[in-house]
Design an enzyme around this catalytic site. Structure first.
Site, short mmCIF file in Angstrom:
data_model
loop_
_atom_site.label_atom_id
_atom_site.label_comp_id
_atom_site.label_asym_id
_atom_site.label_seq_id
_atom_site.Cartn_x
_atom_site.Cartn_y
_atom_site.Cartn_z
N CYS A 94 0.83 -1.19 0.00
CA CYS A 94 0.00 0.00 0.00
C CYS A 94 0.88 1.25 0.00
CB CYS A 94 -0.90 -0.04 1.24
SG CYS A 94 -1.68 1.52 1.65
N GLU A 95 0.61 2.17 -0.91
CA GLU A 95 1.43 3.37 -0.99
C GLU A 95 1.16 4.35 0.15
OE1 GLU A 95 -1.10 6.36 -3.92
OE2 GLU A 95 0.45 5.09 -4.81
N HIS A 96 0.08 4.13 0.89
CA HIS A 96 -0.25 5.03 1.98
C HIS A 96 0.42 4.63 3.30
CE1 HIS A 96 -4.08 5.55 -0.56
NE2 HIS A 96 -3.24 6.52 -0.84
N HIS A 97 0.57 3.31 3.52
CA HIS A 97 1.14 2.85 4.79
C HIS A 97 2.33 1.91 4.61
CE1 HIS A 97 -3.21 3.72 5.57
NE2 HIS A 97 -2.68 4.40 6.55
N GLN A 135 -4.89 -0.53 -5.13
CA GLN A 135 -5.43 -1.64 -5.91
C GLN A 135 -6.12 -1.13 -7.17
OE1 GLN A 135 -7.54 -4.66 -3.70
NE2 GLN A 135 -8.79 -5.23 -5.45
N HIS A 163 -5.99 -6.18 2.27
CA HIS A 163 -5.08 -5.08 2.56
C HIS A 163 -4.71 -5.11 4.04
CE1 HIS A 163 -5.78 -2.62 -1.25
NE2 HIS A 163 -6.60 -3.67 -1.36
N CYS A 165 -3.29 -2.89 5.66
CA CYS A 165 -3.55 -1.62 6.32
C CYS A 165 -4.93 -1.61 6.97
CB CYS A 165 -3.40 -0.45 5.34
SG CYS A 165 -4.47 -0.54 3.90
#
Length: 205
Positions: A94-97, A135, A163, A165
């Site tokens: 995940c690019e956020h976490h 995704q 995910h 996250c």
């Protein structure tokens, strides 16, 4: 609706990338920030191991779909029906976490005189999976690459993934699955082809 796929910049110039030492130093900072001691025995080699594993986990930045999909085959004896590769496992982040996304990709296309080697489809999934991702974007990127480089009558991509996250942090809902789809060409314009894709996907064991 057409998916909008942006080409995010990557560091093409090797000189723009931090050195191995800089990467390892960054890991040491994170270890200290987390509350541990990077100099203790069990963590002495951790920065080098993390840097090495990240090089593998994010190897998709060093690969291009164009290189994988460049070779196609025209001797198909007139075959023009759906080609479906189902249950391609992948691991992304995940690019956020920066925590794992674990899932399966299902990719189909309708040939237009040329076909791909089946392993090429799996490799394209890996190229986009081994990057920091969402995704939704990954689903659209796979479809766009095959659509542009093979020029089939249509492409269908479905991704099912869990995910971490959501499972490990935040709402902590283990076992929930996210499903995304992208359709191009005939798959997009003819609902019957979408339905046939879904039927083959669910019925093909």
């Amino acid at each position: 609706m057409d998916a909008i796929v942006k080409n995010f910049p990557v560091l093409d110039n090797a000189s723009d990338r931090p050195t191995q030492k800089e990467a390892e130093d960054a890991v040491r900072v994170l270890l200290r920030w987390a509350g541990d001691d990077p100099s203790r025995e069990g963590l002495l080699d951790t920065p080098a191991r993390v840097a090495k594993s990240y090089r593998e986990l994010f190897s998709g930045y060093d690969l291009a779909a164009e290189d994988v999909l460049g070779r196609t085959f025209e001797e198909v004896a007139g075959y023009d029906d759906m080609v479906l590769v189902k249950d391609i496992p992948f691991y992304s982040h995940c690019e956020h976490h920066m925590v794992p996304i674990i899932g399966r990709a299902h990719v189909a296309y309708l040939p237009n005189g040329r076909v791909l080697g089946l392993s090429k489809i799996a490799r394209v999934v890996d190229i986009y999976g081994r990057r920091l991702q969402t995704q939704e974007l990954m689903t659209a990127q796979i479809a766009k690459a095959i659509d542009e480089l093979l020029a089939p009558r249509g492409v269908a991509v479905m991704i099912e993934a869990e995910h971490m996250c959501m499972a490990m942090r935040g709402v902590q809902k283990q076992g929930s699955t996210t499903l995304t789809t992208t359709f191009t060409g005939t798959f997009q314009t003819e609902p019957a082809e979408q339905a046939r894709f879904m039927t083959m996907l669910r019925g093909f064991k």
